[in-house]
Design a protein around this motif. Structure first.
Motif, mmCIF file in Angstrom:
data_model
loop_
_atom_site.group_PDB
_atom_site.id
_atom_site.type_symbol
_atom_site.label_atom_id
_atom_site.label_comp_id
_atom_site.label_asym_id
_atom_site.label_seq_id
_atom_site.Cartn_x
_atom_site.Cartn_y
_atom_site.Cartn_z
ATOM 1 N N SER A 134 3.430 -4.708 -3.802
ATOM 2 C CA SER A 134 3.280 -5.161 -2.419
ATOM 3 C C SER A 134 2.445 -6.435 -2.385
ATOM 4 N N ASN A 230 1.432 -0.672 -4.210
ATOM 5 C CA ASN A 230 1.253 -0.234 -2.823
ATOM 6 C C ASN A 230 0.446 1.057 -2.692
ATOM 7 N N GLN A 234 -2.783 1.294 -0.382
ATOM 8 C CA GLN A 234 -2.969 2.261 0.692
ATOM 9 C C GLN A 234 -4.340 2.927 0.604
ATOM 10 N N ASP A 244 -4.532 -4.889 4.538
ATOM 11 C CA ASP A 244 -3.261 -4.218 4.742
ATOM 12 C C ASP A 244 -2.284 -4.776 3.710
ATOM 13 N N TYR A 245 -1.097 -4.233 3.670
ATOM 14 C CA TYR A 245 -0.110 -4.694 2.691
ATOM 15 C C TYR A 245 1.278 -4.666 3.305
ATOM 16 N N VAL A 246 2.157 -5.498 2.745
ATOM 17 C CA VAL A 246 3.527 -5.592 3.236
ATOM 18 C C VAL A 246 4.492 -5.602 2.060
ATOM 19 N N ARG A 247 5.740 -5.267 2.358
ATOM 20 C CA ARG A 247 6.834 -5.443 1.406
ATOM 21 C C ARG A 247 7.570 -6.706 1.854
ATOM 22 N N LYS A 292 -1.327 8.440 -2.774
ATOM 23 C CA LYS A 292 -0.578 7.600 -1.828
ATOM 24 C C LYS A 292 0.589 6.881 -2.501
ATOM 25 N N ALA A 308 6.624 6.702 5.471
ATOM 26 C CA ALA A 308 7.103 5.444 6.046
ATOM 27 C C ALA A 308 6.793 4.244 5.163
ATOM 28 N N ARG A 309 5.802 4.376 4.266
ATOM 29 C CA ARG A 309 5.390 3.222 3.458
ATOM 30 C C ARG A 309 5.578 3.446 1.955
ATOM 31 N N GLN A 310 6.159 4.591 1.579
ATOM 32 C CA GLN A 310 6.317 4.907 0.172
ATOM 33 C C GLN A 310 7.795 5.026 -0.198
ATOM 34 N N ASP A 316 15.385 4.406 -0.141
ATOM 35 C CA ASP A 316 14.248 3.531 -0.435
ATOM 36 C C ASP A 316 14.467 2.779 -1.743
#
Length: 348
Positions: A134, A230, A234, A244-247, A292, A308-310, A316
Motif C-alpha cells: 500500500s 497494508n 493498519q 492512513d494508507y491507500v491502494r 490485520k 473492506a481493506r484486506q 480481491d
C-alpha cells in the motif's frame, strides 16, 4: 515379590522419563520481531503450546532473504524447524531441494487454502497470510489522500520518502508496478521501472531493509509517504497515529507469506503440527483479526471493517497484479545488481 517390588520402583522413573520426553519436545520458529512477534505469540504460539504441549522457541532474526540465505548456506540445516518467508523464497527452496514438500496428507488444513494461491506458493510453502503493498502517508501532512504511486515523486515529498532495500521484497514489487505504469512489463522490459525508481530515489532520504525501521520514519514525522505492507499499515492506523494508507489506482502486488520446513529440520513432526494449527479456521481468524492481514482461506469469518481493506476473496485477488514468481526468481540476482547500479546511487 522382589521382581514385583523392582517393577514398582521403576514405574516412577519410567513416568518421569516420559514426562521429561514430553517436556523436551520443542520447535524452533524463525520469524520477525516487532509487533509481529507480540501478535504471533498471543494468537498462535501460546494456543498451540497449550493444545499440544510442544514448546516453541522464537527466533526473531533476519529478513526473508537473509533466512533463505542461511538455509542455502547450511544445505537445509539452518538450526530452525519452521521459517516464515515469502512465496518467492518458498519456490526457490523447492527448486533447490532445501525445503520439505507439504501436502494435505501431512498438513490436513492445506486442503482449505485457495488452490490458486497454493499454486503460486508451490509445494514447499504453506500460505498463512496475504497482504498487499500500500501507499502509507501522514494525514497531518498530506491533506488529500494520494491516489497514485506517482505521489512519491511529487515536489511536496522531496526528502520526505524512504524506500526499502532490494533485500526487502517490497522494493521489487514497487519496481514492477512502476514499470507497468510507465509502459514496461513485470518481467520483460523493466527499463521504465528502473528509471522511475531512480526518480523516486532522488526524492528519498535513503533505504532501509527492516519494516520496523521503515515505519519508525513515518512515526516520528521524518517521512510523509512510503510503500508499506497494508497489514502493518493498519496496525499504525489503529494505534492512533495520524496516518492512513491507500491502494493506488494503478494497482499493486500482493505479499504471499508462507510457512516452510527446511529439509534438515530436527523437529519435523512438531513443525508439521504447527503449520497445520496455523492454517486452522479458528487460528486464521485469530491471526487475521490480530495482525490485520488477509487469508488464503475463504471460509473464515472476518470483521466487516477489516474485510473492506484486506484480501479476503478471490475477487480481491483478481484486482491485484500477480507476477509469475517462478520466472521472477530466475532474474532476482540480475535485478538486484541493477538496483545497486541504477537506483541506489540516485539517492546520494
Amino acid at each position: 515379590m522382589k521382581r514385583k517390588r523392582c517393577l514398582v520402583a521403576l514405574l516412577p522413573l519410567a513416568f518421569y522419563g516420559l514426562a521429561d520426553q514430553a517436556q523436551s519436545e520443542t520447535l524452533i520458529l524463525n520469524s520477525y520481531g516487532g509487533p509481529y512477534e507480540a501478535i504471533i505469540r498471543e494468537r498462535i504460539i501460546e494456543p498451540f503450546e497449550e493444545r499440544t504441549g510442544i514448546s516453541v522457541v522464537y527466533d526473531a532474526v533476519g529478513s526473508s532473504s537473509q533466512d533463505y540465505a542461511k538455509i542455502k548456506a547450511t544445505g537445509g540445516h539452518p538450526g530452525f524447524d519452521v521459517v516464515v518467508m515469502t512465496a518467492s523464497q518458498a519456490l526457490q527452496g523447492c527448486q533447490d531441494g532445501l525445503l520439505e514438500k507439504l501436502d494435505s496428507g501431512r498438513v490436513p488444513n492445506l486442503a482449505a487454502i485457495s488452490p490458486r494461491i497454493s499454486e503460486v506458493a508451490g509445494p514447499c510453502g504453506a500460505v498463512h497470510e496475504l497482504q498487499y503493498m500500500s501507499l502509507l502517508y501522514r494525514t497531518d501532512r498530506l491533506f488529500s489522500p494520494p491516489d497514485s504511486w506517482n505521489a512519491l515523486i511529487s515536489p511536496e515529498l522531496k526528502r520526505r520518502v524512504v524506500l526499502p532495500t532490494f533485500q526487502n521484497i517490497m522494493a521489487l514489487d514497487l519496481l514492477q508496478v512502476m514499470s507497468v505504469m510507465n509502459g514496461g512489463g513485470l518481467i520483460d522490459n523493466l527499463d521504465p521501472g528502473f528509471a522511475a525508481m531512480a526518480a523516486v530515489a532522488r526524492q528519498s532520504i535513503g533505504f532501509e531493509q527492516s519494516s520496523a525501521i521503515l515505519e519508525s520514519y513515518i512515526k516520528d514525522g521524518t517521512v510523509w509517504a512510503m510503500p508499506f505492507w497494508n497489514g502493518r499499515a493498519q496496525l499504525l492506523v489503529d494505534s492512533g497515529l495520524p496516518v492512513d494508507y491507500v491502494r493506488p489506482r494503478e494497482g499493486t502486488i500482493p505479499l504471499i507469506a508462507t510457512l516452510s520446513i527446511p529439509v534438515g529440520a530436527e523437529h519435523k513432526q512438531a513443525a508439521l503440527k504447527f503449520i497445520d494449527f496455523f492454517l486452522e479456521k479458528s487460528s486464521q481468524e485469530a491471526w487475521v483479526s490480530g495482525y490485520k492481514v488477509g487469508s488464503a482461506r475463504t471460509d473464515i469469518v472476518v470483521p466487516e471493517a477489516l474485510a473492506a481493506r484486506q484480501i479476503t476473496s478471490e475477487a480481491d485477488l483478481d484486482a491485484l497484479i500477480l507476477p509469475d514468481l517462478t520466472i521472477v526468481a530466475r532474474h532476482l540476482q540480475e535485478w538486484a545488481d541493477r538496483w545497486e547500479r541504477d537506483v541506489v546511487p540516485a539517492a546520494n
